[in-house]
Design an enzyme around this catalytic site. Structure first.
Site, PDB file in Angstrom:
ATOM      1  N   HIS A  30     -15.926   7.612  -7.766  1.00  0.00           N
ATOM      2  CA  HIS A  30     -16.778   7.340  -9.186  1.00  0.00           C
ATOM      3  C   HIS A  30     -16.767   8.504 -10.277  1.00  0.00           C
ATOM      4  CE1 HIS A  30     -18.606   3.814  -6.602  1.00  0.00           C
ATOM      5  NE2 HIS A  30     -18.368   4.657  -5.818  1.00  0.00           N
ATOM      6  N   SER A  80     -17.881   7.755 -13.009  1.00  0.00           N
ATOM      7  CA  SER A  80     -19.816   8.672 -14.048  1.00  0.00           C
ATOM      8  C   SER A  80     -20.370   9.142 -12.477  1.00  0.00           C
ATOM      9  CB  SER A  80     -20.342   6.906 -14.276  1.00  0.00           C
ATOM     10  OG  SER A  80     -20.166   6.555 -13.898  1.00  0.00           O
ATOM     11  N   ASN A 123     -11.754   3.543  -5.985  1.00  0.00           N
ATOM     12  CA  ASN A 123     -13.418   3.349  -6.814  1.00  0.00           C
ATOM     13  C   ASN A 123     -13.030   1.711  -7.116  1.00  0.00           C
ATOM     14  OD1 ASN A 123     -14.912   3.143  -8.600  1.00  0.00           O
ATOM     15  ND2 ASN A 123     -13.850   4.437 -10.088  1.00  0.00           N
ATOM     16  N   ARG A 157     -12.993   1.999 -22.240  1.00  0.00           N
ATOM     17  CA  ARG A 157     -14.539   1.261 -22.030  1.00  0.00           C
ATOM     18  C   ARG A 157     -15.240   2.757 -22.259  1.00  0.00           C
ATOM     19  NH1 ARG A 157     -15.584  -0.136 -15.481  1.00  0.00           N
ATOM     20  NH2 ARG A 157     -17.935  -0.308 -15.704  1.00  0.00           N
ATOM     21  N   HIS A 169     -21.589  -2.097  -5.457  1.00  0.00           N
ATOM     22  CA  HIS A 169     -23.124  -1.423  -5.388  1.00  0.00           C
ATOM     23  C   HIS A 169     -23.289  -3.268  -4.257  1.00  0.00           C
ATOM     24  CE1 HIS A 169     -22.717   1.190  -7.982  1.00  0.00           C
ATOM     25  NE2 HIS A 169     -21.959   0.740  -8.618  1.00  0.00           N
ATOM     26  N   ASP A 222     -16.469  -5.038   4.789  1.00  0.00           N
ATOM     27  CA  ASP A 222     -16.108  -4.548   6.050  1.00  0.00           C
ATOM     28  C   ASP A 222     -14.461  -4.532   5.464  1.00  0.00           C
ATOM     29  OD1 ASP A 222     -17.953  -5.954   6.790  1.00  0.00           O
ATOM     30  OD2 ASP A 222     -17.484  -7.975   7.028  1.00  0.00           O
ATOM     31  N   PRO A 241     -12.854  -4.086 -10.459  1.00  0.00           N
ATOM     32  CA  PRO A 241     -12.934  -4.637 -11.716  1.00  0.00           C
ATOM     33  C   PRO A 241     -13.419  -3.842 -12.662  1.00  0.00           C
ATOM     34  CG  PRO A 241     -13.889  -6.184 -10.412  1.00  0.00           C
ATOM     35  CD  PRO A 241     -13.388  -4.868  -9.464  1.00  0.00           C
ATOM     36  N   ASN A 242     -12.508  -4.097 -14.612  1.00  0.00           N
ATOM     37  CA  ASN A 242     -13.017  -3.480 -15.370  1.00  0.00           C
ATOM     38  C   ASN A 242     -12.570  -1.917 -15.339  1.00  0.00           C
ATOM     39  OD1 ASN A 242     -15.093  -5.571 -16.144  1.00  0.00           O
ATOM     40  ND2 ASN A 242     -16.194  -5.006 -14.982  1.00  0.00           N
ATOM     41  N   ALA A 261     -18.144  -2.245  -9.837  1.00  0.00           N
ATOM     42  CA  ALA A 261     -19.201  -2.948  -9.486  1.00  0.00           C
ATOM     43  C   ALA A 261     -19.130  -3.193  -7.840  1.00  0.00           C
ATOM     44  CB  ALA A 261     -19.507  -3.826 -10.771  1.00  0.00           C
ATOM     45  N   TYR A 317     -17.250   7.095 -18.902  1.00  0.00           N
ATOM     46  CA  TYR A 317     -16.155   7.100 -18.391  1.00  0.00           C
ATOM     47  C   TYR A 317     -15.285   7.706 -18.803  1.00  0.00           C
ATOM     48  CZ  TYR A 317     -18.617   2.590 -16.376  1.00  0.00           C
ATOM     49  OH  TYR A 317     -19.111   2.378 -15.505  1.00  0.00           O
ATOM     50  N   ARG A 365     -27.845   6.968 -13.038  1.00  0.00           N
ATOM     51  CA  ARG A 365     -27.545   5.728 -14.220  1.00  0.00           C
ATOM     52  C   ARG A 365     -28.462   4.640 -13.344  1.00  0.00           C
ATOM     53  NH1 ARG A 365     -21.814   3.969 -15.136  1.00  0.00           N
ATOM     54  NH2 ARG A 365     -22.759   2.835 -16.535  1.00  0.00           N
ATOM     55  N   ARG A 387     -26.979   1.221  -9.387  1.00  0.00           N
ATOM     56  CA  ARG A 387     -25.801   1.296  -9.297  1.00  0.00           C
ATOM     57  C   ARG A 387     -25.943   3.199  -8.325  1.00  0.00           C
ATOM     58  NH1 ARG A 387     -21.747   0.375 -13.136  1.00  0.00           N
ATOM     59  NH2 ARG A 387     -23.380  -0.762 -15.096  1.00  0.00           N
ATOM     60  N   GLU A 431     -13.867   7.734  -1.412  1.00  0.00           N
ATOM     61  CA  GLU A 431     -14.199   6.615  -2.708  1.00  0.00           C
ATOM     62  C   GLU A 431     -15.012   7.728  -4.067  1.00  0.00           C
ATOM     63  OE1 GLU A 431     -18.356   5.284  -1.671  1.00  0.00           O
ATOM     64  OE2 GLU A 431     -19.402   4.540  -3.171  1.00  0.00           O
TER      65      GLU A 431
HETATM   66  C1  DQA Z   1     -17.722   2.887 -11.850  1.00  0.00           C
HETATM   67  C2  DQA Z   1     -19.140   3.069 -11.571  1.00  0.00           C
HETATM   68  C3  DQA Z   1     -19.472   1.479 -11.440  1.00  0.00           C
HETATM   69  O1  DQA Z   1     -21.252   1.382 -11.027  1.00  0.00           O
HETATM   70  C4  DQA Z   1     -19.109   0.858 -12.146  1.00  0.00           C
HETATM   71  O2  DQA Z   1     -19.950  -0.543 -12.554  1.00  0.00           O
HETATM   72  C5  DQA Z   1     -17.746   1.142 -12.683  1.00  0.00           C
HETATM   73  C6  DQA Z   1     -17.018   2.969 -12.923  1.00  0.00           C
HETATM   74  C7  DQA Z   1     -17.230   4.691 -11.885  1.00  0.00           C
HETATM   75  O3  DQA Z   1     -16.176   4.870 -11.716  1.00  0.00           O
HETATM   76  O4  DQA Z   1     -18.286   5.422 -12.812  1.00  0.00           O
HETATM   77  O5  DQA Z   1     -17.366   0.223 -12.416  1.00  0.00           O
HETATM   78  O6  DQA Z   1     -17.494   3.257 -10.433  1.00  0.00           O
END
Ligand code: DQA
Length: 142
Positions: free
Chosen positions: A96, A98, A70, A17, A76, A83, A9-10, A73, A22, A103, A107, A94
């Site tokens: 990220h 940031s 990635n 963003r 977390h 699973d 998401p996002n 959120a 980011y 943070r 997170r 994995e």
């Molecule tokens: C993220 C870090 C997460 O905490 C956040 O919710 C994201 C992006 C990152 O790429 O830094 O959506 O995964």
């Protein structure tokens, strides 16, 4: 190497963003980072947890050799995603953008990290280059 690059998401909003956190890279830019190392990349992003789970399920037996993920959120709190990742029999990296550990406290913990081979955090778009290198090495060594 056939890599699934999966985003939660996002992350569709990358580029505009919160660039201070980011960066300016878009999803297409991140896909190019991975493709430069990995060759073949199948990119997937969804705002929906279930859609992400279904894409990971489909990666079991479709020729996917490694997954770069990635989860946004979902990282977390999503035990369902954890699973689904655990079900995969290919290496998962994995990533990220940031530095999540610098943070907000929520997170700092990833429920995903315990079931992946490698976690890369805080390297921005270059983290995707590093993730692809790690995935390639994991596939070669398998
Ligand atoms: C993220 C870090 C997460 O905490 C956040 O919710 C994201 C992006 C990152 O790429 O830094 O959506 O995964």
């Amino acid at each position: 190497m056939q890599v699934l690059l999966a985003h939660g998401p996002n992350l569709s909003q990358l580029g505009s963003r919160d660039p201070a956190v980011y960066g300016h890279a878009t999803l297409a830019d991140l896909e190019a980072e991975v493709a430069a190392v990995a060759g073949e990349v199948d990119a997937f992003q969804s705002e929906y947890e279930g859609a992400l789970l279904e894409r990971l399920h489909a990666a079991r037996g479709d020729g996917t050799e490694a997954v770069i993920l990635n989860p946004g959120a979902l990282t977390h709190y999503s035990y369902a995603l954890r699973d689904a990742v655990e079900l995969l029999d290919v290496p998962v990296v994995e990533v990220h953008l940031s530095q999540v550990h610098a943070r907000e406290p929520f997170r700092h913990h990833s429920v995903i990290s315990g079931v992946v081979a490698v976690t890369i955090t805080g390297a921005g778009a270059y983290g995707y280059h590093l993730a692809a290198l790690a995935a390639r090495r994991l596939v070669e060594d398998a």
